[in-house]
Motif scaffolding. Structure first.
Motif, PDB file in Angstrom:
ATOM      1  N   LYS A  84      15.893  43.895  36.032  1.00 52.42           N
ATOM      2  CA  LYS A  84      16.399  42.833  34.609  1.00 52.42           C
ATOM      3  C   LYS A  84      17.335  41.833  35.409  1.00 52.42           C
ATOM      4  CE  LYS A  84      16.127  46.162  30.910  1.00 52.42           C
ATOM      5  NZ  LYS A  84      16.946  46.797  29.750  1.00 52.42           N
ATOM      6  N   ILE A  88      17.470  37.843  34.485  1.00 54.35           N
ATOM      7  CA  ILE A  88      18.771  37.282  33.561  1.00 54.35           C
ATOM      8  C   ILE A  88      19.075  35.883  34.633  1.00 54.35           C
ATOM      9  CG2 ILE A  88      21.081  37.246  33.144  1.00 54.35           C
ATOM     10  CD1 ILE A  88      20.434  40.150  32.269  1.00 54.35           C
ATOM     11  N   ASP A 163      20.586  48.614  30.841  1.00 57.91           N
ATOM     12  CA  ASP A 163      21.502  47.551  31.208  1.00 57.91           C
ATOM     13  C   ASP A 163      22.829  48.003  31.534  1.00 57.91           C
ATOM     14  OD1 ASP A 163      19.790  45.549  30.609  1.00 57.91           O
ATOM     15  OD2 ASP A 163      21.209  44.576  29.372  1.00 57.91           O
ATOM     16  N   SER A 168      24.966  43.716  30.679  1.00 58.03           N
ATOM     17  CA  SER A 168      25.142  43.400  29.248  1.00 58.03           C
ATOM     18  C   SER A 168      25.891  42.253  28.926  1.00 58.03           C
ATOM     19  CB  SER A 168      25.634  44.745  28.607  1.00 58.03           C
ATOM     20  OG  SER A 168      25.684  44.619  27.235  1.00 58.03           O
ATOM     21  N   ARG A 171      23.993  39.156  30.037  1.00 64.07           N
ATOM     22  CA  ARG A 171      23.103  38.636  28.747  1.00 64.07           C
ATOM     23  C   ARG A 171      23.875  37.901  27.660  1.00 64.07           C
ATOM     24  NH1 ARG A 171      18.138  40.979  28.083  1.00 64.07           N
ATOM     25  NH2 ARG A 171      18.880  42.720  29.632  1.00 64.07           N
TER      26      ARG A 171
END
Length: 415
Positions: A84, A88, A163, A168, A171
């Motif tokens: 992840k 990002i 996350d 988080s 994001r």
């Protein structure tokens, strides 16, 4: 004539619920409209286009490259958070996703000279913000209608599954402004629950329509639902995320249950169906010496999954860390199969509400509650008194995707 273009980040080969849901929506809409269902394939596409009546399936192969392979390797090694973070970071520096359906669709447009008109509707589904960006750009380019679909609140609510706080924050910091622009461009916004609707910015809450998750009514043969005469099967369906395994109350209770009542593996089994990529789950099973009592299977077509669910004695759901607003498709599948649901630790949210409002099973809080409940249910099972939750045909249908798709159809008619 109004056409509808539905875009899915995931492809058929992933067996993802998100893909199956969008395929079902596309099939339903194709009863009234010409529908182009565009989705990304991480593997090479053998059949570029499939036409069935008014539904045109358009699988597009993601162009392979270094970052594609790196992302796949991270997932295969159970490093989801690093995967992840890679997504990002890549998005921050390039403004695109590693698996970029927008770029693949632009190539397709140039090859086919397909034109989108102001009468057409573009339906794009989160969790991929790049898919929402694609829908917004198509609206700006062609003047078409735009539907934004949210299976989770994205940048507007709780941290996405798995996350970290850093992920988080990144994001929301990098993506929120762009997503607000997407909301401003939308002609219709839909999400899967009232809880998620309440997480949207106040300005947009009244515009958000709820189209709930649901099971696929066409895929279940209700006559095959039965009770396994020899084994009490506790079945969990789908992915297990690390966030669901932070609280180990359930596994401690299972070990205590087995030891306290000398339960033999041939009489009690926990089946994790479609869950094989979870390394942490396998570690927990080993640490509590539950290998003889558990099985974990790979992701597979939903028809194969249901063969396990037909003979379940009980279904298992695990809360999603501290999140209260998550209610997944599996909850509606459990409801449709009419066996009790066990939520070992209360989420104090949508799962608890669903189970209690539908009289669908048991919500526990302690190891002792879980142990005593399982002993009672096991005894009843082998005394030929298995638990079954009888529902009317109307009740069962209301849990289905098809029931929700009828509501979506009416909303699209109004665009």
């Amino acid at each position: 004539m109004k056409r509808i273009f539905v875009f899915s980040y995931h492809g058929r080969e992933t067996y993802q619920t998100g893909f199956n849901r969008l395929l079902s929506i596309s099939e339903a809409l194709s009863q009234a409209y010409e529908v182009h269902f565009v989705y990304g394939n991480k593997n090479r596409v053998e059949r570029p286009i499939k036409i069935k009546g008014s539904l045109v399936e358009i699988p597009l192969s993601y162009t392979p490259g270094f970052f594609h392979n790196l992302y796949k390797n991270l997932l295969e090694n159970g490093r989801r958070r690093f995967a992840k973070l890679l997504l990002i970071t890549y998005y921050f520096f390039t403004g695109k996703e590693i698996f970029d359906l927008g770029s693949e669709f632009n190539k397709y447009k140039k090859k086919t000279n397909i034109n989108i008109t102001p009468n057409d509707v573009v339906f794009v589904s989160f969790p991929s913000i790049a898919i929402h960006n694609l829908g917004s750009s198509l609206k700006q380019e062609f003047g078409c209608k735009l539907i934004l679909d949210y299976r989770d609140p994205g940048v507007f609510g709780y941290p996405s599954i798995e996350d970290s706080k850093l992920l988080s924050f990144l994001r929301k910091f990098f993506l929120k402004r762009r997503e607000l622009r997407n909301l401003k461009n939308a002609d219709l916004i839909v999400t899967i629950s009232e809880s998620i609707r309440n997480l949207f910015p106040e300005k947009y809450k009244n515009q958000v329509q709820v189209i709930r998750n649901g099971y696929d009514f066409r895929k279940i043969d209700f006559k095959q639902i039965k009770d396994h005469p020899y084994t009490f099967k506790l079945v969990y369906l789908g992915s297990v995320y690390n966030d669901q395994l932070q609280d180990t109350t359930f596994f401690k209770a299972i070990r205590k249950f087995i030891d306290q009542f000398t339960i033999q593996p041939q009489y009690f089994q926990i089946r994790f169906v479609g869950t094989d990529e979870s390394i942490k789950l396998k570690d927990l099973i080993r640490s509590y010496h539950l290998e003889p009592y558990t099985s974990i299977s790979a992701k597979m077509p939903i028809e194969e999954v249901y063969t396990e669910l037909y003979s379940a004695a009980m279904f298992l759901h695990l809360k999603y860390g501290g999140r209260r607003e998550i209610i997944t498709t599996k909850q509606y599948e459990y409801l449709a199969f009419q066996k009790p649901i066990l939520l070992p630790v209360n989420d104090h949210g949508d799962l608890e509400e669903s189970i209690k409002n539908n009289n669908a099973g048991f919500v526990c809080n302690t190891e002792e509650e879980i142990v005593n409940l399982l002993k009672d249910c096991l005894d009843k099972h082998f005394d030929n008194q298995p638990l079954r939750i009888h529902r009317t045909e109307e009740e069962i249908y209301e849990f289905s995707r098809q029931f929700q798709e009828e509501k979506l159809m009416k909303l699209i008619e109004g665009l």
